[in-house]
Design an enzyme around this catalytic site. Sequence first.
Site, PDB file in Angstrom:
ATOM      1  N   GLY A  44       0.953  -1.147  -0.140  1.00 42.41           N
ATOM      2  CA  GLY A  44      -0.024   0.089   0.146  1.00 42.41           C
ATOM      3  C   GLY A  44       0.920   1.196  -0.026  1.00 42.41           C
ATOM      4  O   GLY A  44       1.714   1.042   0.451  1.00 42.41           O
ATOM      5  N   GLN A  49       3.071   9.847   1.614  1.00 37.37           N
ATOM      6  CA  GLN A  49       4.315   9.098   1.517  1.00 37.37           C
ATOM      7  C   GLN A  49       5.068   9.676   0.363  1.00 37.37           C
ATOM      8  O   GLN A  49       6.395   9.271   0.390  1.00 37.37           O
ATOM      9  CB  GLN A  49       4.166   7.678   1.595  1.00 37.37           C
ATOM     10  CG  GLN A  49       3.557   7.231   2.839  1.00 37.37           C
ATOM     11  CD  GLN A  49       3.348   5.693   2.930  1.00 37.37           C
ATOM     12  OE1 GLN A  49       2.264   5.026   2.251  1.00 37.37           O
ATOM     13  NE2 GLN A  49       4.300   5.030   3.529  1.00 37.37           N
ATOM     14  N   CYS A  99       5.780  -0.112   7.661  1.00 36.01           N
ATOM     15  CA  CYS A  99       5.470   1.142   6.606  1.00 36.01           C
ATOM     16  C   CYS A  99       6.622   1.385   5.952  1.00 36.01           C
ATOM     17  O   CYS A  99       7.682   1.487   6.317  1.00 36.01           O
ATOM     18  CB  CYS A  99       5.200   2.076   7.688  1.00 36.01           C
ATOM     19  SG  CYS A  99       4.522   3.403   6.859  1.00 36.01           S
ATOM     20  N   LEU A 100       6.557   1.836   4.717  1.00 34.03           N
ATOM     21  CA  LEU A 100       7.574   2.236   3.777  1.00 34.03           C
ATOM     22  C   LEU A 100       8.256   3.432   4.193  1.00 34.03           C
ATOM     23  O   LEU A 100       9.320   3.740   3.968  1.00 34.03           O
ATOM     24  CB  LEU A 100       7.098   2.145   2.570  1.00 34.03           C
ATOM     25  CG  LEU A 100       6.700   1.071   1.713  1.00 34.03           C
ATOM     26  CD1 LEU A 100       6.213   1.309   0.017  1.00 34.03           C
ATOM     27  CD2 LEU A 100       7.652   0.075   1.326  1.00 34.03           C
ATOM     28  N   HIS A 141      -4.487   0.824   7.487  1.00 36.49           N
ATOM     29  CA  HIS A 141      -3.384   1.513   7.727  1.00 36.49           C
ATOM     30  C   HIS A 141      -3.103   2.937   6.752  1.00 36.49           C
ATOM     31  O   HIS A 141      -2.679   3.999   6.944  1.00 36.49           O
ATOM     32  CB  HIS A 141      -2.147   0.410   7.312  1.00 36.49           C
ATOM     33  CG  HIS A 141      -0.838   0.878   7.351  1.00 36.49           C
ATOM     34  ND1 HIS A 141       0.117   0.455   8.275  1.00 36.49           N
ATOM     35  CD2 HIS A 141      -0.195   1.708   6.532  1.00 36.49           C
ATOM     36  CE1 HIS A 141       1.310   1.182   8.021  1.00 36.49           C
ATOM     37  NE2 HIS A 141       1.233   2.226   7.126  1.00 36.49           N
ATOM     38  N   GLU A 142      -3.463   2.534   5.303  1.00 35.75           N
ATOM     39  CA  GLU A 142      -3.059   3.592   4.418  1.00 35.75           C
ATOM     40  C   GLU A 142      -4.349   4.861   4.787  1.00 35.75           C
ATOM     41  O   GLU A 142      -3.557   6.009   4.602  1.00 35.75           O
ATOM     42  CB  GLU A 142      -3.453   3.097   2.810  1.00 35.75           C
ATOM     43  CG  GLU A 142      -2.445   2.007   2.576  1.00 35.75           C
ATOM     44  CD  GLU A 142      -0.976   2.408   2.697  1.00 35.75           C
ATOM     45  OE1 GLU A 142      -0.673   3.551   2.698  1.00 35.75           O
ATOM     46  OE2 GLU A 142      -0.468   1.416   3.090  1.00 35.75           O
ATOM     47  N   HIS A 145      -2.698   7.336   7.077  1.00 36.85           N
ATOM     48  CA  HIS A 145      -1.853   8.082   6.492  1.00 36.85           C
ATOM     49  C   HIS A 145      -2.673   9.555   6.096  1.00 36.85           C
ATOM     50  O   HIS A 145      -1.799  10.409   6.080  1.00 36.85           O
ATOM     51  CB  HIS A 145      -1.111   7.630   5.396  1.00 36.85           C
ATOM     52  CG  HIS A 145      -0.037   6.880   5.809  1.00 36.85           C
ATOM     53  ND1 HIS A 145       1.165   7.433   6.353  1.00 36.85           N
ATOM     54  CD2 HIS A 145       0.390   5.496   5.475  1.00 36.85           C
ATOM     55  CE1 HIS A 145       1.996   6.278   6.482  1.00 36.85           C
ATOM     56  NE2 HIS A 145       1.515   5.102   6.157  1.00 36.85           N
TER      57      HIS A 145
HETATM   58 ZN    ZN Z   1       2.550   3.171   5.994  1.00 38.46          ZN
END
Ligand code: ZN
Length: 185
Positions: A44, A49, A99-100, A141-142, A145
């Site tokens: 995701g 991000q 998480c990236l 999760h996304e 953000h």
């Molecule tokens: Zn994340």
Amino acid sequence: MILPISCFGSPILRAKTKNVSFDQSTKDLIHNMWETMYNANGVGLAAPQVNKDLRLFIIDTSSFQDDNDFPNHIPLKEVFINPIIKKEEGERWEFNEGCLSIPDIREYVKRKSVIHIDFYDENFKLKSKKYTGINARVIQHEYDHLNGVLFIDKISVLKKRMINRKLKDITKGKFNTSYKIRLFK
Ligand code: ZN
């Protein structure tokens, strides 16, 4: 085009996001986000991000297909534009999230198992859907953000203290990733 990923400490990850307008620049951004997510082996990716204060994220959960923990998994590849989670329900369950934007840190996070969400898809068609299991998890999760919330905000004070040093290192750029990152200093 692969975009650099903003990491923990970047103000954009805590910024307020705006609704997205349906134009060519949004289509280009979505295209670039797919490329960026796959390049980083993510499941995701949310617009903040990649340094955009926009209400948009993408997910592809097909990599969970071979995961024995999720035998009934139905892969989901979808673009979520201007999403609104209408309702979360069901039992809370734990999953080890990463998480990236927070490299090398994984922690167990509890979330409800079912979500109902309204959003526009990549063709700007309004959809109203229900998701469960790992699909719901990745969406939650996304979605966080878009509200400036990170998974590490949902862990205990004690666990947070244990990863504090690592988090500090990330803000200083002291970490390695296989993908391109944006340094904010
Ligand atoms: Zn994340």
